[in-house]
Design a protein around this motif. Structure first.
Motif, mmCIF file in Angstrom:
data_model
loop_
_atom_site.group_PDB
_atom_site.id
_atom_site.type_symbol
_atom_site.label_atom_id
_atom_site.label_comp_id
_atom_site.label_asym_id
_atom_site.label_seq_id
_atom_site.Cartn_x
_atom_site.Cartn_y
_atom_site.Cartn_z
ATOM 1 N N HIS A 167 1.061 -1.247 0.169
ATOM 2 C CA HIS A 167 0.209 -0.189 0.040
ATOM 3 C C HIS A 167 0.646 1.447 -0.176
ATOM 4 C CE1 HIS A 167 -3.198 3.162 1.943
ATOM 5 N NE2 HIS A 167 -4.236 2.210 0.729
ATOM 6 N N HIS A 168 2.063 1.046 0.766
ATOM 7 C CA HIS A 168 2.813 2.467 1.275
ATOM 8 C C HIS A 168 3.618 3.151 -0.441
ATOM 9 C CE1 HIS A 168 5.534 4.868 2.777
ATOM 10 N NE2 HIS A 168 6.918 4.755 1.818
ATOM 11 N N LYS A 169 4.113 1.615 -1.380
ATOM 12 C CA LYS A 169 4.949 1.818 -2.395
ATOM 13 C C LYS A 169 4.280 2.410 -3.470
ATOM 14 C CE LYS A 169 8.772 0.610 -1.699
ATOM 15 N NZ LYS A 169 10.458 0.562 -0.970
ATOM 16 N N ARG A 170 2.438 1.707 -3.068
ATOM 17 C CA ARG A 170 1.237 2.120 -4.259
ATOM 18 C C ARG A 170 1.336 2.956 -4.335
ATOM 19 N NH1 ARG A 170 0.178 1.373 -9.285
ATOM 20 N NH2 ARG A 170 0.331 -0.393 -9.041
ATOM 21 N N LYS A 171 0.947 3.772 -2.959
ATOM 22 C CA LYS A 171 1.091 5.719 -2.788
ATOM 23 C C LYS A 171 2.215 6.388 -3.153
ATOM 24 C CE LYS A 171 -1.900 6.441 1.024
ATOM 25 N NZ LYS A 171 -2.102 6.920 2.460
ATOM 26 N N GLN A 172 3.751 5.838 -2.884
ATOM 27 C CA GLN A 172 4.540 6.344 -3.025
ATOM 28 C C GLN A 172 4.647 6.387 -5.029
ATOM 29 O OE1 GLN A 172 7.723 3.735 -1.655
ATOM 30 N NE2 GLN A 172 8.314 5.542 -0.258
ATOM 31 N N LEU A 173 4.429 5.409 -5.622
ATOM 32 C CA LEU A 173 4.911 5.087 -7.009
ATOM 33 C C LEU A 173 3.253 6.891 -7.869
ATOM 34 C CD1 LEU A 173 5.634 4.478 -8.826
ATOM 35 C CD2 LEU A 173 3.237 2.779 -9.372
ATOM 36 N N CYS A 228 -3.095 5.936 -9.840
ATOM 37 C CA CYS A 228 -4.242 5.008 -9.372
ATOM 38 C C CYS A 228 -4.856 5.556 -8.721
ATOM 39 C CB CYS A 228 -3.059 3.768 -9.926
ATOM 40 S SG CYS A 228 -2.489 3.599 -8.678
ATOM 41 N N ASN A 229 -6.323 4.509 -8.989
ATOM 42 C CA ASN A 229 -6.921 4.152 -7.646
ATOM 43 C C ASN A 229 -6.196 3.663 -6.816
ATOM 44 O OD1 ASN A 229 -8.735 3.734 -6.128
ATOM 45 N ND2 ASN A 229 -10.470 4.521 -7.061
ATOM 46 N N VAL A 230 -5.741 4.333 -5.523
ATOM 47 C CA VAL A 230 -4.794 3.787 -4.572
ATOM 48 C C VAL A 230 -6.056 1.349 -3.824
ATOM 49 C CG1 VAL A 230 -3.551 2.897 -2.832
ATOM 50 C CG2 VAL A 230 -3.111 4.437 -4.291
ATOM 51 N N GLU A 231 -6.979 2.478 -3.984
ATOM 52 C CA GLU A 231 -7.921 1.311 -2.963
ATOM 53 C C GLU A 231 -8.543 0.714 -3.584
ATOM 54 O OE1 GLU A 231 -8.359 1.598 0.539
ATOM 55 O OE2 GLU A 231 -6.783 3.545 0.580
ATOM 56 N N GLU A 232 -8.811 0.901 -5.139
ATOM 57 C CA GLU A 232 -9.033 0.047 -6.419
ATOM 58 C C GLU A 232 -7.941 -0.689 -6.236
ATOM 59 O OE1 GLU A 232 -12.373 -1.067 -7.386
ATOM 60 O OE2 GLU A 232 -13.001 0.759 -6.822
ATOM 61 N N GLU A 233 -6.489 -0.340 -6.318
ATOM 62 C CA GLU A 233 -5.371 -1.451 -6.805
ATOM 63 C C GLU A 233 -5.165 -2.259 -5.523
ATOM 64 O OE1 GLU A 233 -2.510 -3.038 -8.188
ATOM 65 O OE2 GLU A 233 -3.726 -1.514 -9.112
ATOM 66 N N ILE A 234 -5.416 -1.710 -4.356
ATOM 67 C CA ILE A 234 -5.331 -2.683 -3.023
ATOM 68 C C ILE A 234 -6.621 -3.992 -2.699
ATOM 69 C CG2 ILE A 234 -5.500 -2.560 -0.783
ATOM 70 C CD1 ILE A 234 -2.571 -1.713 -1.797
ATOM 71 N N LYS A 235 -8.020 -3.330 -3.298
ATOM 72 C CA LYS A 235 -8.480 -4.557 -2.806
ATOM 73 C C LYS A 235 -8.254 -5.543 -3.961
ATOM 74 C CE LYS A 235 -13.172 -1.632 -2.652
ATOM 75 N NZ LYS A 235 -13.534 -1.101 -2.964
ATOM 76 N N ALA A 236 -7.909 -5.195 -5.657
ATOM 77 C CA ALA A 236 -7.308 -6.098 -6.112
ATOM 78 C C ALA A 236 -6.064 -6.906 -6.326
ATOM 79 C CB ALA A 236 -7.114 -5.834 -8.184
ATOM 80 N N PHE A 237 -5.182 -6.345 -5.662
ATOM 81 C CA PHE A 237 -3.971 -6.792 -4.784
ATOM 82 C C PHE A 237 -4.518 -7.979 -3.644
ATOM 83 C CE2 PHE A 237 -0.365 -6.802 -1.623
ATOM 84 C CZ PHE A 237 0.034 -7.872 -1.739
#
Length: 174
Positions: A118-124, A145-154
């Protein structure tokens, strides 16, 4: 008079000079043109660019773009690694009792890994925003990217082991 007229006139004059052979004896004939001093760039910016080039330093927007690409590649590798590691850990602890130390360690690892991703995705996203601010308008900046959607997919690919898969604690014999 229009600019089109002047363009045609200039082209005609150049063609006449070529036909007369006026360009045949130039010292740079057959050699590539080099532009040591680009036109249209303020002198101070040209000097700064030359200093950075000599020092092997990239302009901020180019360095940010390079960092963004490196972070994207690292995040892709991290995601694949975490998913593979999660599968291995599932296999190792699937039949252990819920109170086993390895199960407790797995839950702590899983939480830490999800937080890290989650942290790395936000840094991106932060790097993408920075690039959009410092890059020239001609540079194509990737979308956020929508971080929350990406975290759901991950999370769908990185599931937490379910309580049902853990073996019930062994009961003491009477």
């Amino acid at each position: 008079m229009s600019l089109d007229f002047f363009d045609k006139l200039a082209e005609r004059k150049v063609q006449e000079a070529v036909d007369e052979g006026l360009f045949d004896n130039l010292p740079v004939k057959g050699k590539p043109l080099t532009f040591d001093e680009p036109t249209g760039i303020p002198y101070a910016e040209m000097v700064a660019n030359k200093i950075m080039q000599n020092a092997g330093v990239l302009p901020e927007w180019m360095q940010t773009q390079k960092d963004l690409e490196a972070e994207q590649n690292a995040l892709t590798k991290l995601r694949a690694h975490l998913i593979a590691e999660n599968r291995k850990r599932h296999t190792k602890i699937a039949y252990l009792p819920a109170d086993h130390i390895a199960v407790t360690q797995y839950f702590a690892w899983h939480t830490h890994s999800l937080t890290l991703y989650h942290h790395k995705r936000k840094q991106l996203n932060s790097l993408t925003l920075k690039l959009s601010l410092v890059a020239p308008s001609t540079v194509t900046v990737p979308g956020l990217c929508n971080v929350e959607e990406e975290i759901k997919a991950f999370s769908a690919e990185f599931p937490l082991i379910s309580e049902e898969r853990l073996a019930p604690p062994s009961s003491p014999t009477k």
